[in-house]
Design a protein around this motif. Structure first.
Motif, short mmCIF file in Angstrom:
data_model
loop_
_atom_site.label_atom_id
_atom_site.label_comp_id
_atom_site.label_asym_id
_atom_site.label_seq_id
_atom_site.Cartn_x
_atom_site.Cartn_y
_atom_site.Cartn_z
N TYR A 1 -20.44 -26.78 44.56
CA TYR A 1 -20.99 -27.16 45.85
C TYR A 1 -20.02 -28.03 46.64
CZ TYR A 1 -24.95 -25.50 43.22
OH TYR A 1 -25.77 -24.73 42.45
N HIS A 2 -18.75 -27.64 46.65
CA HIS A 2 -17.72 -28.50 47.19
C HIS A 2 -17.87 -28.81 48.67
CE1 HIS A 2 -14.98 -29.19 43.82
NE2 HIS A 2 -15.69 -28.19 43.32
N GLY A 3 -18.42 -27.90 49.45
CA GLY A 3 -18.47 -28.11 50.89
C GLY A 3 -19.17 -29.41 51.25
N THR A 4 -20.38 -29.58 50.79
CA THR A 4 -21.15 -30.78 51.12
C THR A 4 -20.55 -32.01 50.45
OG1 THR A 4 -23.19 -29.53 51.48
CG2 THR A 4 -23.42 -31.86 50.91
N SER A 5 -20.14 -31.88 49.20
CA SER A 5 -19.58 -33.04 48.50
C SER A 5 -18.28 -33.49 49.15
CB SER A 5 -19.33 -32.68 47.03
OG SER A 5 -20.55 -32.30 46.41
N ALA A 6 -17.47 -32.53 49.63
CA ALA A 6 -16.22 -32.88 50.30
C ALA A 6 -16.50 -33.66 51.58
CB ALA A 6 -15.41 -31.62 50.61
N ILE B 1 -10.25 -28.38 51.63
CA ILE B 1 -9.35 -28.07 52.74
C ILE B 1 -8.28 -27.05 52.35
CG2 ILE B 1 -9.72 -30.21 54.01
CD1 ILE B 1 -7.15 -31.27 52.82
N SER B 2 -8.18 -26.76 51.03
CA SER B 2 -7.23 -25.70 50.66
C SER B 2 -7.67 -24.37 51.26
CB SER B 2 -7.16 -25.58 49.13
OG SER B 2 -8.39 -25.11 48.62
N VAL C 1 -27.21 -24.51 63.19
CA VAL C 1 -25.90 -25.14 63.11
C VAL C 1 -25.51 -25.54 61.70
CG1 VAL C 1 -24.51 -27.11 63.88
CG2 VAL C 1 -26.12 -26.02 65.47
N ILE C 2 -24.41 -24.99 61.24
CA ILE C 2 -23.81 -25.37 59.96
C ILE C 2 -22.66 -26.31 60.28
CG2 ILE C 2 -22.57 -24.54 57.92
CD1 ILE C 2 -23.79 -21.71 58.70
N ARG C 3 -22.60 -27.44 59.61
CA ARG C 3 -21.45 -28.33 59.85
C ARG C 3 -20.82 -28.77 58.54
NH1 ARG C 3 -23.07 -32.38 64.72
NH2 ARG C 3 -20.88 -33.00 64.50
N ASN C 4 -19.53 -28.46 58.40
CA ASN C 4 -18.79 -28.90 57.22
C ASN C 4 -17.44 -29.44 57.71
OD1 ASN C 4 -16.86 -26.74 57.56
ND2 ASN C 4 -18.26 -25.34 56.50
N VAL C 5 -16.63 -29.97 56.82
CA VAL C 5 -15.34 -30.53 57.22
C VAL C 5 -14.41 -29.41 57.68
CG1 VAL C 5 -13.26 -31.69 56.40
CG2 VAL C 5 -15.51 -32.58 55.77
N ALA C 6 -13.96 -29.48 58.93
CA ALA C 6 -13.02 -28.53 59.51
C ALA C 6 -13.63 -27.17 59.82
CB ALA C 6 -11.77 -28.35 58.63
#
Lengths: 219, 219, 219, 219
Positions: free
Chosen positions: C84-89, D139-140, D67-72
């Motif tokens: 579940y890396h997306g949310t944890s990241a 982010i990889s 809306v989905i929001r994740n880092v980048a």
């Protein structure tokens, strides 16, 4: 120098007292703030004076205060090409890197730096050569504060205090010459404050930015 | 921002605790040191880091420590025409004005300033433009310390610590470029020391200037 | 597909309205927060649901809320090797990188994700093959929350809401499985909160962590 | 931490403003969309960044945007056995469950996630150990986008923006690795779009899929 000196015993005793008494109570804070990085919300620009330690006066825990200390708690005006990089670099580090929310310019009574400025100002051009290579130049940063003196007391002590107050006002003005600080204050992301510590009584005087006056802290 | 913000409540609470608890025990010290002036025997050049407050770590009383704090506890080399007047002025003030007997360069672990130096060094020319107007220039003072690195650990954390140690050694060398300090040390009137505080464990590591090694403080 | 589709006109109209009406009032915030970097103090873990937008419900200005949105506002337990890396990241980025002070797990009524979990749970092993490649696995994260259900209402709607509440409690518990968050909460550097938005009435219900109950927000 | 903290006052004030001002105008929308269920026509995959809220930028009403929001704002490639279930589950929920017609991958300038990817890429093997348990891995997902960079500007800021653009192109390509999306796009039932928000100016740049270029939104 031939033999190397032993570590000052007073410092060693002081450290032992810290290690045996305070550290056990705060070891979690230290360990956690080491692992996760510091996240202070307040930056204080204070004086090197041994009687005006911010952590003591604000009873601060480890990690709470990012503290810059120079002679007379001076804030140089923004000048990327100028000569005062040490303090400006620390201010930038706190604002941009640590994202502090509060910046406090903290002065104190009987400041040797302000006193030295007054002496050199009054001595004038005929003064004996200043033997100083650095102090004279550094405290010249006090000069613009003369414009911000509000009080006009009779005695020299009072006049020095009035200049100490004015220098804090000037420091806050100089903080506003940093584009990032001026901008962040404009949108309410950073607050600038001023305070003056009376080293003889332990009273804290807080700058009321509406009136420009310093009022004794209640609470 | 129009309305003026209230003084940060956390600082006010902290001051109240100081005023009600510690001040009563030290009011005599404060009053007397106000009347007679400060006479600290030790000057400390430390880091602004919120986890490395000298007064806390050395359990110091008011008046004991004259404290300079800048990013990465750096000592610029003697350079009367140079750009680092803030720290040099404070050093001069402590040595000439206050006649301190001990000067301690005090570093600490996980220093953000040293880390920033390493990052910019490793990033090299491809690095994104440093948005910093001051930090980049200030931490370039770390560079000469690379020559004084003794340890060569495997991991990045260990390498940073080795540079933190070296930077303290360099700071002491730079203090000796101040003629007054070099002369006073030569006749045994001033002692220079180095220490490194482990912010995660609270251990103090003291520089043994005979071996150049840092040893955990006993006592 | 041959010709490329035009940008959806509804989105274009919406952007034009933003550009002509709201942007002019907040252009300073946008420009300044672009130059200095974002410094949000609150991280919200919310649901993708189109009826539960945090910026709308909290009337937030640009830069105020760091917002993670996934199906059913779920927080996976800490599991560096897990799936579940997306949310944890994103949680790690907010806590370590942005140093947020508040983390809010925000659920809402009639959540499709919670509903899907209940349906698959009740259907049991004989259920028709779930055609989903991802949803089934993702909402299985709801299961542990069953232990934290406090209310036991008669009707299905009430039972779903009780599970929505419990899932928020579980999310907060899961946040505490992240070592950095547990530690920072322990020393008072981070606060964890829970809230539930009633999409039919617009009422906000706030988790009272002393009682474990959700109370309608006053104020 | 023992006592439970009060709900953040800023959030409470924000909710009160929503409840008193906006809610009354949209109470019908909320009530009806609660009873009949949400039916958004657009799914947006955006970034958690506090300066890039889709509902704000598109002036959206409740119920309009899933809306989905994740880092980048990353879209993982289709991988039912993979590690990125959170985002993939939400995409599947929007496409299969809510039957959205438009999918917008929305990036923005000065993205901390893309910046972190560039920094770790440039630092290379000498980089200090990444203290991150999740961010580095997440982010990889940016890496494949390097192939889709079209512009080659001089400065680092421009290079980052070029990668932000490319990552949006890559996100759209990755959406097409989901069989259901590829098929629905093929028969014209779903449209995929890309946009990039300039957080410093508020300009929206729209991806022209015929040319692969981003053009400032007119209208």
């Amino acid at each position: 120098m031939t033999e190397t000196p032993a570590f000052p015993s007073r410092l060693l005793r002081g450290y032992t007292a810290f290690r045996d008494q305070r550290l056990p109570q705060e070891s979690a804070r230290y360990r956690i703030l080491a692992e996760t990085g510091q996240r202070p919300r307040t930056m204080i620009i204070g004086c090197c004076d041994s009687r005006a330690a911010p952590e003591t006066i604000f009873d601060a825990a480890p990690g709470e205060l990012f503290v810059i200390r120079n002679v007379a708690n001076l804030v140089p005006p923004y000048d990327p090409d100028g000569e005062y990089h040490g303090t400006s670099a620390a201010i930038e580090f706190g604002v941009m890197g640590l994202k502090v929310r509060y910046i406090l310019v903290m002065g104190h009574g009987r400041c040797g730096g302000v006193q030295a400025y007054i002496a050199s100002r009054d001595a004038g051009p005929n003064a004996p050569e200043e033997p100083s290579a650095f102090i004279g130049k550094w405290i010249s940063l006090v000069a613009p504060a003369e414009q911000l003196v509000c009080e006009s007391p009779e005695d020299a002590a009072g006049r020095q205090r009035a200049l100490e107050f004015a220098s804090i006002r000037q420091g806050i003005e100089n903080l506003r010459t940093f584009p990032s600080i001026r901008n962040l204050e404009e949108i309410g992301e950073i607050e600038l404050h001023g305070a003056w510590f009376d080293i003889s009584t332990g009273e804290l005087h807080i700058l009321d930015q509406a009136t420009g006056r310093f009022e004794v802290a209640k609470g």
